[in-house]
Design an enzyme around this catalytic site. Structure first.
Site, PDB file in Angstrom:
ATOM      1  N   ASP A   8       0.152   8.262   7.944  1.00 36.08           N
ATOM      2  CA  ASP A   8       0.289   6.883   8.433  1.00 36.08           C
ATOM      3  C   ASP A   8       1.492   6.770   9.357  1.00 36.08           C
ATOM      4  O   ASP A   8       1.433   6.216  10.448  1.00 36.08           O
ATOM      5  CB  ASP A   8       0.580   5.943   7.245  1.00 36.08           C
ATOM      6  CG  ASP A   8      -0.680   5.511   6.523  1.00 36.08           C
ATOM      7  OD1 ASP A   8      -0.579   4.884   5.465  1.00 36.08           O
ATOM      8  OD2 ASP A   8      -1.760   5.837   7.040  1.00 36.08           O
ATOM      9  N   ASP A  52      -3.786  -0.890  13.968  1.00 38.01           N
ATOM     10  CA  ASP A  52      -3.650  -0.264  12.655  1.00 38.01           C
ATOM     11  C   ASP A  52      -3.722   1.227  12.944  1.00 38.01           C
ATOM     12  O   ASP A  52      -4.803   1.758  13.185  1.00 38.01           O
ATOM     13  CB  ASP A  52      -4.788  -0.729  11.727  1.00 38.01           C
ATOM     14  CG  ASP A  52      -4.592  -0.200  10.313  1.00 38.01           C
ATOM     15  OD1 ASP A  52      -5.339  -0.622   9.406  1.00 38.01           O
ATOM     16  OD2 ASP A  52      -3.702   0.665  10.116  1.00 38.01           O
ATOM     17  N   LEU A  59      -3.509   4.051  11.338  1.00 34.02           N
ATOM     18  CA  LEU A  59      -4.365   4.910  10.528  1.00 34.02           C
ATOM     19  C   LEU A  59      -4.932   4.112   9.366  1.00 34.02           C
ATOM     20  O   LEU A  59      -4.330   3.972   8.312  1.00 34.02           O
ATOM     21  CB  LEU A  59      -3.588   6.133  10.024  1.00 34.02           C
ATOM     22  CG  LEU A  59      -4.480   7.355   9.755  1.00 34.02           C
ATOM     23  CD1 LEU A  59      -5.141   7.833  11.059  1.00 34.02           C
ATOM     24  CD2 LEU A  59      -3.684   8.497   9.168  1.00 34.02           C
ATOM     25  N   ASP A  60      -6.125   3.572   9.610  1.00 34.21           N
ATOM     26  CA  ASP A  60      -6.756   2.697   8.619  1.00 34.21           C
ATOM     27  C   ASP A  60      -7.580   3.543   7.636  1.00 34.21           C
ATOM     28  O   ASP A  60      -8.184   4.535   8.015  1.00 34.21           O
ATOM     29  CB  ASP A  60      -7.675   1.712   9.347  1.00 34.21           C
ATOM     30  CG  ASP A  60      -8.399   0.824   8.359  1.00 34.21           C
ATOM     31  OD1 ASP A  60      -7.752  -0.067   7.778  1.00 34.21           O
ATOM     32  OD2 ASP A  60      -9.604   1.053   8.133  1.00 34.21           O
ATOM     33  N   GLU A  98       0.335  -2.418  11.846  1.00 35.82           N
ATOM     34  CA  GLU A  98       0.185  -2.614  10.399  1.00 35.82           C
ATOM     35  C   GLU A  98       1.366  -2.046   9.653  1.00 35.82           C
ATOM     36  O   GLU A  98       1.730  -2.500   8.590  1.00 35.82           O
ATOM     37  CB  GLU A  98      -1.116  -1.952   9.930  1.00 35.82           C
ATOM     38  CG  GLU A  98      -1.581  -2.395   8.566  1.00 35.82           C
ATOM     39  CD  GLU A  98      -1.421  -1.335   7.480  1.00 35.82           C
ATOM     40  OE1 GLU A  98      -0.817  -0.285   7.763  1.00 35.82           O
ATOM     41  OE2 GLU A  98      -1.869  -1.588   6.355  1.00 35.82           O
ATOM     42  N   GLU A  99       2.012  -1.029  10.254  1.00 34.47           N
ATOM     43  CA  GLU A  99       3.096  -0.325   9.572  1.00 34.47           C
ATOM     44  C   GLU A  99       4.454  -0.978   9.777  1.00 34.47           C
ATOM     45  O   GLU A  99       5.440  -0.514   9.206  1.00 34.47           O
ATOM     46  CB  GLU A  99       3.158   1.139  10.075  1.00 34.47           C
ATOM     47  CG  GLU A  99       1.956   1.993   9.678  1.00 34.47           C
ATOM     48  CD  GLU A  99       1.832   2.190   8.163  1.00 34.47           C
ATOM     49  OE1 GLU A  99       0.729   2.455   7.694  1.00 34.47           O
ATOM     50  OE2 GLU A  99       2.857   2.058   7.458  1.00 34.47           O
ATOM     51  N   ASP A 111       0.849  -1.199   0.000  1.00 30.29           N
ATOM     52  CA  ASP A 111       0.000   0.000   0.000  1.00 30.29           C
ATOM     53  C   ASP A 111       0.885   1.251   0.000  1.00 30.29           C
ATOM     54  O   ASP A 111       1.867   1.300   0.743  1.00 30.29           O
ATOM     55  CB  ASP A 111      -0.856   0.034   1.291  1.00 30.29           C
ATOM     56  CG  ASP A 111      -1.766  -1.196   1.375  1.00 30.29           C
ATOM     57  OD1 ASP A 111      -2.193  -1.671   0.299  1.00 30.29           O
ATOM     58  OD2 ASP A 111      -2.010  -1.680   2.485  1.00 30.29           O
ATOM     59  N   GLU A 124      -7.101  -5.623  12.474  1.00 27.25           N
ATOM     60  CA  GLU A 124      -8.317  -5.029  11.887  1.00 27.25           C
ATOM     61  C   GLU A 124      -9.525  -5.892  12.254  1.00 27.25           C
ATOM     62  O   GLU A 124     -10.422  -5.457  12.971  1.00 27.25           O
ATOM     63  CB  GLU A 124      -8.166  -4.922  10.354  1.00 27.25           C
ATOM     64  CG  GLU A 124      -7.171  -3.844   9.912  1.00 27.25           C
ATOM     65  CD  GLU A 124      -6.910  -3.836   8.404  1.00 27.25           C
ATOM     66  OE1 GLU A 124      -6.889  -4.917   7.789  1.00 27.25           O
ATOM     67  OE2 GLU A 124      -6.734  -2.735   7.850  1.00 27.25           O
TER      68      GLU A 124
HETATM   69  P1  P6P Z   1     -10.867  -1.571  -1.193  1.00 24.48           P
HETATM   70  C1  P6P Z   1      -8.406   0.628   3.706  1.00 24.48           C
HETATM   71  O1  P6P Z   1      -7.316   0.563   2.808  1.00 24.48           O
HETATM   72  C2  P6P Z   1      -8.818  -0.808   4.028  1.00 24.48           C
HETATM   73  O2  P6P Z   1      -7.770  -1.486   4.645  1.00 24.48           O
HETATM   74  C3  P6P Z   1     -10.071  -0.806   4.890  1.00 24.48           C
HETATM   75  O3  P6P Z   1     -10.145   0.269   5.774  1.00 24.48           O
HETATM   76  C4  P6P Z   1     -11.192  -0.767   3.866  1.00 24.48           C
HETATM   77  O4  P6P Z   1     -12.391  -1.355   4.342  1.00 24.48           O
HETATM   78  C5  P6P Z   1     -10.600  -1.555   2.699  1.00 24.48           C
HETATM   79  O5  P6P Z   1      -9.173  -1.495   2.830  1.00 24.48           O
HETATM   80  C6  P6P Z   1     -10.986  -0.954   1.371  1.00 24.48           C
HETATM   81  O6  P6P Z   1     -10.446  -1.797   0.354  1.00 24.48           O
HETATM   82  O7  P6P Z   1     -10.216  -2.724  -1.919  1.00 24.48           O
HETATM   83  O8  P6P Z   1     -12.377  -1.635  -1.258  1.00 24.48           O
HETATM   84  O9  P6P Z   1     -10.333  -0.216  -1.571  1.00 24.48           O
END
Ligand code: P6P
Length: 347
Positions: free
Chosen positions: A85, A131, A133-134, A108-109, A79, A290
């Site tokens: 982040d 995580d 900053l999700d 996560e980082e 990512d 998550e």
């Molecule tokens: P997509 C954000 O990157 C994440 O980890 C979650 O917060 C979110 O639900 C999902 O990925 C979104 O993924 O493939 O739909 O863009």
């Protein structure tokens, strides 16, 4: 009446009287419900609240500083990493290190877990998975993002260094879990296994204040939440369920930030799904920091959290810090209905 019930009633009574109850006061009062509580968990939760306030300050002005935009590199999952982040990760690690109540962090980082040296030779009982900053891809377009955290008791010898086994625990072994949603307002939602409560940040006093007591998820609603763009890449049984949602005139709501989508579902009901796709054959979302913490909160609010292979998320045996799983979580009757579809069409 048992003392803890009296204490709980007094919090409810105070809340009903619109008396401000800060996160600190709530945590301390609830600690008094547990005779064995010695204050470490209380301290840890309060320090998570401090870190959330610090991160909130930067998230709220991200548009003003040059912390927008990707740093250009990618994290271990491929990512693109946003500066915020990294900032959030560093702040949570700093606050948890200073708390003296956390023996280690799986983030996560970070590829590996981060051992934290004991302060004043005091062995810490807990570890944190997070995580920081999700949903970070939403930062640059001012869409809400969130922090997800879970707290476990160590299982390794507390006199020695923290080990991987301390983090690879099932969701059912979580001591506490929650999230912070940096949205139109900033809210911290958490559970220690006795229900779910939400605290909204009052910036005028710099305190998270109890705003949503004993959150209960609606048993069903008209909303379903998933990335419909992957429809043709889902297994047939998942496509049949999505067809059912569409044929039933249900409404699709999807923000692309798990914390935001789940927070909406906690209050309005619905089902959130991230099934396996060709790009993510085991699912995209990570079990440890998550799906387990969020699944813990959803279950504590009366909801259900399973994988698209119909296993209960919290009972999965983790096999790696960054293990990916599929998820279907939210209103209990809707998760049951999705389960019935999968059983019918995968047979
Ligand atoms: P997509 C954000 O990157 C994440 O980890 C979650 O917060 C979110 O639900 C999902 O990925 C979104 O993924 O493939 O739909 O863009």
């Amino acid at each position: 009446m048992k003392p803890e019930t009296q204490n709980h009633l007094s919090l409810t009574k105070l809340f009903m009287q619109n008396r401000i109850i800060t996160l600190d006061e709530f945590i301390i009062r609830r600690q008094q419900e547990h005779n064995f509580a010695t204050g470490e968990l209380t301290g840890l939760l309060r320090d998570i609240g401090v870190a959330a306030k610090i991160v909130n300050r930067e998230v709220n002005k991200a548009g003003l500083l040059n912390i927008l935009g990707a740093v250009g590199n990618e994290n271990l999952h491929g990512d693109t990493v946003q500066k915020l982040d990294i900032y959030a990760n560093e702040k949570f690690i700093e606050c948890l290190r200073n708390s003296g109540e956390c023996a280690g962090i799986a983030s996560e980082e970070n590829e590996e877990f981060i051992p934290l040296p004991p302060l004043h030779d005091k062995a810490s009982k807990y570890v944190v998975v997070m995580d920081p900053l999700d949903g970070s891809s939403n930062i640059d377009v001012n869409v809400s993002v969130g922090t997800i955290f879970g707290i476990y008791r160590r299982v390794s010898d507390p006199s020695g260094p923290v080990k991987q086994e301390d983090f690879l625990q099932k969701g059912t072994d979580l001591v506490a879990a929650g999230y912070v949603l940096y949205g139109t307002s900033t809210i911290l939602v958490y559970s220690t296994g006795n229900g779910v409560n939400g605290f909204t940040l009052d910036p005028t006093i710099g305190e998270f204040c109890l705003s949503h007591q004993n959150i209960q998820i609606p048993k069903r609603s008209n909303y379903y939440s998933l990335n419909q763009g992957y429809y043709l890449k889902f297994d047939i049984e998942m496509r049949r369920y999505i067809d059912h949602c569409s044929d039933s005139n249900m409404q699709l709501r999807y923000i692309g930030s798990m914390v935001s989508d789940i927070h909406r579902i906690l209050f309005q009901g619905g089902i959130f799904l991230y099934p396996n796709t060709r790009k993510y054959p085991k699912g995209k979302l990570r079990l440890l920091y998550e799906c387990n913490p969020i699944g813990f909160v959803v279950e504590q609010a009366g909801g259900k959290a399973i994988t698209c292979q119909l296993e209960r998320v919290l009972e999965l045996e983790p096999n790696g810090l960054h293990q990916r799983v599929t998820v279907a979580m939210g209103s209990p009757e809707m998760v049951d209905e999705m389960k019935a579809f999968v059983e019918k069409y995968s047979a």
